[in-house]
Every structure is written in structure tokens, then in C-alpha cells.
Design an enzyme around this catalytic site. Structure first.
Site, mmCIF file in Angstrom:
data_model
loop_
_atom_site.group_PDB
_atom_site.id
_atom_site.type_symbol
_atom_site.label_atom_id
_atom_site.label_comp_id
_atom_site.label_asym_id
_atom_site.label_seq_id
_atom_site.Cartn_x
_atom_site.Cartn_y
_atom_site.Cartn_z
ATOM 1 N N LYS A 224 2.723 -4.257 14.008
ATOM 2 C CA LYS A 224 2.104 -4.204 12.680
ATOM 3 C C LYS A 224 1.914 -2.748 12.266
ATOM 4 O O LYS A 224 1.195 -2.000 12.908
ATOM 5 C CB LYS A 224 0.759 -4.924 12.707
ATOM 6 C CG LYS A 224 -0.044 -4.815 11.411
ATOM 7 C CD LYS A 224 -1.434 -5.429 11.558
ATOM 8 C CE LYS A 224 -2.335 -5.104 10.370
ATOM 9 N NZ LYS A 224 -3.710 -5.625 10.548
ATOM 10 N N ASP A 229 -5.406 0.026 5.245
ATOM 11 C CA ASP A 229 -5.724 -1.300 4.696
ATOM 12 C C ASP A 229 -6.996 -1.221 3.864
ATOM 13 O O ASP A 229 -8.101 -1.193 4.403
ATOM 14 C CB ASP A 229 -5.883 -2.315 5.832
ATOM 15 C CG ASP A 229 -6.189 -3.714 5.312
ATOM 16 O OD1 ASP A 229 -5.935 -3.972 4.122
ATOM 17 O OD2 ASP A 229 -6.674 -4.535 6.104
ATOM 18 N N LYS A 236 -12.118 -4.219 0.809
ATOM 19 C CA LYS A 236 -13.118 -4.016 1.857
ATOM 20 C C LYS A 236 -14.254 -3.153 1.320
ATOM 21 O O LYS A 236 -14.038 -2.305 0.448
ATOM 22 C CB LYS A 236 -12.490 -3.285 3.047
ATOM 23 C CG LYS A 236 -11.423 -4.024 3.819
ATOM 24 C CD LYS A 236 -10.906 -3.136 4.942
ATOM 25 C CE LYS A 236 -9.769 -3.800 5.718
ATOM 26 N NZ LYS A 236 -10.243 -4.912 6.550
ATOM 27 N N ASP A 247 -4.999 0.861 11.418
ATOM 28 C CA ASP A 247 -4.428 -0.473 11.233
ATOM 29 C C ASP A 247 -2.924 -0.498 11.476
ATOM 30 O O ASP A 247 -2.312 -1.555 11.427
ATOM 31 C CB ASP A 247 -4.756 -1.010 9.834
ATOM 32 C CG ASP A 247 -4.929 -2.521 9.826
ATOM 33 O OD1 ASP A 247 -5.205 -3.088 10.893
ATOM 34 O OD2 ASP A 247 -4.773 -3.142 8.757
ATOM 35 N N ASP A 306 -6.725 -9.492 2.315
ATOM 36 C CA ASP A 306 -7.108 -8.696 3.474
ATOM 37 C C ASP A 306 -6.578 -9.293 4.777
ATOM 38 O O ASP A 306 -6.829 -8.748 5.851
ATOM 39 C CB ASP A 306 -8.634 -8.558 3.533
ATOM 40 C CG ASP A 306 -9.088 -7.418 4.425
ATOM 41 O OD1 ASP A 306 -8.248 -6.544 4.725
ATOM 42 O OD2 ASP A 306 -10.267 -7.387 4.818
ATOM 43 N N GLU A 308 -3.397 -9.348 5.489
ATOM 44 C CA GLU A 308 -2.038 -8.899 5.158
ATOM 45 C C GLU A 308 -1.178 -8.650 6.388
ATOM 46 O O GLU A 308 0.047 -8.696 6.317
ATOM 47 C CB GLU A 308 -2.106 -7.629 4.311
ATOM 48 C CG GLU A 308 -2.260 -6.320 5.062
ATOM 49 C CD GLU A 308 -3.524 -6.224 5.910
ATOM 50 O OE1 GLU A 308 -3.474 -5.568 6.961
ATOM 51 O OE2 GLU A 308 -4.568 -6.804 5.538
ATOM 52 N N ARG A 310 -0.660 -10.380 9.162
ATOM 53 C CA ARG A 310 0.158 -11.534 9.558
ATOM 54 C C ARG A 310 1.276 -11.786 8.559
ATOM 55 O O ARG A 310 2.324 -12.322 8.915
ATOM 56 C CB ARG A 310 -0.731 -12.759 9.719
ATOM 57 C CG ARG A 310 -1.379 -13.269 8.445
ATOM 58 C CD ARG A 310 -2.567 -14.170 8.682
ATOM 59 N NE ARG A 310 -3.708 -13.419 9.185
ATOM 60 C CZ ARG A 310 -4.872 -13.966 9.496
ATOM 61 N NH1 ARG A 310 -5.054 -15.272 9.353
ATOM 62 N NH2 ARG A 310 -5.861 -13.231 9.951
#
Length: 460
Positions: A224, A229, A236, A247, A306, A308, A310
Site C-alpha cells: 500500500k 491520507d 480526518k 500510510d 478513508d 482507501e 483496500r
């Protein structure tokens, strides 16, 4: 380089360093040395060290739990003892390799933005027969992951990840191709494009595809690469963004593991896939309620922007399976639920193959590189249902089993029969501990390298 703290050369000025434990204490000390040790209250307790005076320059002691050396046995000593050169005394080469790794990693410092760089350190001379080169390659891999995670997003966006992958490919004789921006739509990676399109010019989403090795089993690593993010339109709070430079920790892990595989010349056909994006906010950002097409043909309703990670992973996993790998591994800083369940130290680990899991479990113990198995609990799969699409990207379980349902989401995009393991890692040390300074860290890459060789019956 952190490996500058290790050497195979002996030096007459090197201070002997002996591992002790409370059961063996005291051993082989002069009356003066014993008196000094008692004065400073050293008793061989694990994680403590002392430098004793002596006519020949002295003797260093460090405590080891139960007398068993592991990776972190000398990590405290590497920062507590005075700067200088030390030589291991009475340690077998195999144990020396273990403790040398922790010694070097303990002295890691992310100094890219410091005007004054740290100087010097503590050098450990290893006994004859120690595989210093192998230790150095492990250190380099871990430090690569740490550096990537620690670097702020301004200097570690999607294009920067591409640069790192291309540099690795060039260093080890591999190849690296990248699909960028609108070309993602032409090449049928619609979700990667949707998640990353709002980041704007110079930060375009991309799929990085590194390949190395011409023979052996096919091993594909997927990481990933969400370089920052914001949460997207499901924004967030400020506190939730403070660590979001990490992230892309999954991408950092697969690049670090790739470095280890390539530098060790592991006999595999390696492929590394990184969907690299920023989940940003703009007028063209994807929205809650949007229905996204995926490479696999499964339509996905966006229940939350949020979630995102996956989403971008599902297109990459689909591509990975098109090549029928013998082993598929993904790393991702995927869910806060994994941290609630297991804390920062234990990666939540999901495996669809019992033989594979047995190899991982064995390797994690042997390498002092822990993981914790979590269940791919099939009944929870139904919580990913959607009224308007084939599935949702979030569960309707009200927050229960968040890490499990995220893994089940990913499993939908893994072809049946493909040995697969998903590691939901934190990639960060919130409070410093011996060998692991506060900041970015690599979790389970050493274990996965060992497990991979075991599972695929590779030599070396």
C-alpha cells in the site's frame, strides 16, 4: 550507513564485550571489577550494561535474558556504553550475527533534515565465522524502510516512491515500469486512479511494477503506497493526520523486503507492485456513495473515502494474480482496528494456507520478528454487502472486527488457490525501545524472507 557500526576486523584496542545473565553472575571478574559493578548496581539484568576498569583497558558486560542471545540483546549496550570499538567475547558466530543486527539498528538515526549530523558511534568487531555480509544486508533493508516511512510526504510522494523502486531495479539489475495518471484508466486500473486523482499535477497516482530474477518460484509483493491520507472527503481530524506520512508504510515494507531478496540473491522471480497515491481533497475527489469499477470486474460502493487503502490494493492484487504467483504477500498500514486489537508491535497477519502460516510462525520466532495470526472469518464477509453494488469498501458491522473485514475485502481479489498472506502493519514505533528508536520501522520483513525460503523450499 548504520552498517559502519560493524566490522570483521580485530583491533588490539577493542574492549572485550561479554554477555552475562543473573544466573551466571558474577563470572571471571577481579575483586576490583566486582566491587565497581556492585557500586553501580550491575547484576546482569537483561538490557543493562557496564564498562569495568582493568589493566588491559577494561571489560564491558551486558545483561541477556535467560542467557539466550537474540536480536535485541546488545541493543541497549549500543547506546549506553561509551563510544569506541568492542569485540564480542565467547559468542558463537550464529549468535554474534543475531546480536550484531540489533547493535547496528540501535544506532540508526534519521538525520536527513538535521543541520548537524551525529558523529561516530560504537563499533562491534565480530568473531571469525560470522556472516557479516548477511547482517549488513538485513540492516540495509530495515533502514531503507525506516528512512522511507520517516520522510515527510513533500519529499516522499508517489513520484518519489517510483524513484526508489527504479533505483533498486537499477542497482540489482531488475526492471521497473510505471503507469501514471490517466494512463491508469487506459490500462484498466480504475480504482487506483479514482483514489489518487485529486492530488493534482506532480502528485498523480501511479502503479509501480518492479521485476527481478529469471528463474525460480514466482513471488509477488504488493504494498500500500498511500503517501498521505487526509481521509478524502470523509476528512480526518487534525490529530488523525499527524502520522499519515507513514500510510505508505506497506510500500516501504515491500521495497525493503525486495532489497533483502535481491541483495541476498534469493532464487525467485520477484515482482513488486505498489499502487502509489495521495488521498487528497479537491473538486474531483471520489465521494462517499460513488460506485467504482475495479480491474477484477467487481463493483464497489464507497462507504467511506478513508478506507482507501483496500481500494488501491484490490486493483494491484488482481494484477498480481493474473501472473499466477507461487506466493503472494501484501503489506499495508491498513486499519486502526488492528492496532486496537494488537497494539503497535504485532502485525495482524492473515494467511489462506496452513503450510504458509506454519512457515511464517516458525520464522517469526527464529528471527525475533513477531507477527500474530488473525482469522479470515468467513461469516463476516456478508457485512461487506451493498444495496447498489457488488460490495462495499466498509463493513456494516458497526465497527466490529475492522481488521478482519478489511482482510476479507482483499481476499475477494485474490484468486482461489493462490498462497497469500496479508500483513496489517503499524510501521511505526511510538515509544522508543532498545534497537527501535521512535519513528518508522520495518515489521516482519526478516521473518517473511525466512518464511518464503522455507515455504518455497529454497536453499540458503
Amino acid at each position: 550507513m548504520t552498517t559502519a557500526f560493524l566490522t570483521a576486523k580485530t583491533s588490539p584496542d577493542a574492549i572485550p564485550l561479554r554477555l552475562v545473565c543473573t544466573d551466571d553472575w558474577p563470572v571471571g571478574l577481579t575483586k576490583g571489577q566486582l566491587a565497581w559493578a556492585e557500586k553501580v548496581e550491575f547484576s546482569g539484568e537483561a538490557g543493562t550494561s557496564v564498562l569495568l576498569p582493568g589493566e588491559d583497558g577494561g571489560l564491558a558486560l551486558t545483561g541477556v535474558a535467560d542467557g539466550n542471545a537474540d536480536v535485541w540483546s546488545l541493543a541497549s549496550a549500543a547506546t549506553l556504553l561509551p563510544k569506541g570499538t568492542y569485540r564480542l567475547d565467547g559468542v558463537e558466530p550464529e549468535d554474534a550475527a543475531k546480536v550484531a543486527l540489533g547493535w547496528a539498528l540501535a544506532q540508526y538515526k534519521f538525520d536527513r533534515y538535521l543541520s548537524e549530523k551525529p558523529e561516530g558511534g560504537r563499533i562491534l568487531a565480530l568473531p571469525a565465522g560470522t556472516d557479516l555480509e548477511a547482517v549488513e544486508k538485513q540492516v540495509d533493508a530495515v533502514c531503507l524502510a525506516r528512512d522511507l516511512v520517516n520522510t515527510p510526504t513533500e519529499d516522499m510522494g508517489p513520484a518519489h516512491l517510483q524513484d526508489v523502486a527504479e533505483a533498486l531495479a537499477e542497482e540489482f539489475g531488475g526492471t521497473c515500469a510505471t503507469i501514471v495518471g490517466e494512463d491508469l484508466l487506459d490500462e484498466n486500473f480504475p480504482v487506483i486512479h479514482a483514489v489518487g486523482r485529486a492530488a493534482g499535477e506532480g502528485r498523480e497516482p501511479r502503479l509501480i511494477d518492479l521485476n527481478w530474477g529469471e528463474s525460480g518460484p514466482k513471488v509477488t509483493l504488493v504494498g500500500k503506497g498511500v503517501c498521505f491520507d487526509t481521509g478524502g472527503l470523509d476528512l480526518k481530524p487534525a490529530a488523525g493526520m499527524l502520522l499519515m506520512k507513514k500510510d505508505m508504510g506497506g510500500a516501504a515494507h515491500v521495497l525493503a523486503l525486495a532489497r533483502l531478496i535481491m541483495s541476498m540473491e534469493t532464487k525467485v522471480q520477484l515482482r513488486v507492485l505498489i499502487p502509489a497515491v495521495e488521498n487528497a481533497v479537491d473538486g474531483n475527489a471520489f465521494r462517499p456513495g460513488d460506485v467504482l469499477a475495479t480491474r477484477k470486474g467487481i463493483s464497489v460502493e464507497v462507504g467511506n473515502t478513508d478506507a482507501e487503502g483496500r481500494l488501491v490494493l484490490c486493483d494491484a492484487l488482481t494484477l498480481a494474480c493474473e501472473d499466477t504467483p507461487d506466493l503472494l504477500v501484501d503489506f499495508a498500514t491498513l486499519t486502526g482496528a488492528a492496532r486496537v486489537a494488537l497494539g503497535p508491535d504485532l502485525p495482524a497477519t492473515y494467511a489462506n494456507d496452513e503450510t504458509l502460516w506454519a512457515a511464517i510462525d516458525k520464522a517469526a520466532t527464529a528471527e525475533t520478528d513477531p507477527v500474530w495470526r488473525m482469522p479470515l472469518w468467513a461469516p463476516y464477509d456478508e457485512t461487506l454487502k451493498s444495496d447498489v453494488a457488488d460490495m462495499s469498501n466498509i463493513s456494516d458491522s458497526g465497527g466490529f472486527a475492522g481488521s478482519i473485514t478489511a482482510a476479507l475485502y482483499l481476499q475477494r481479489f485474490v484468486e482461489e488457490g493462490t498462497p497469500w498472506v496479508h500483513l496489517d502493519v503499524f510501521a511505526w514505533v511510538p515509544k522508543p525501545k532498545p534497537g527501535r528508536p521512535k519513528g518508522g520501522d520495518a515489521q516482519a520483513i526478516r521473518a517473511m524472507h525466512t518464511a518464503m525460503k522455507d515455504f518455497l523450499s529454497l536453499d540458503g
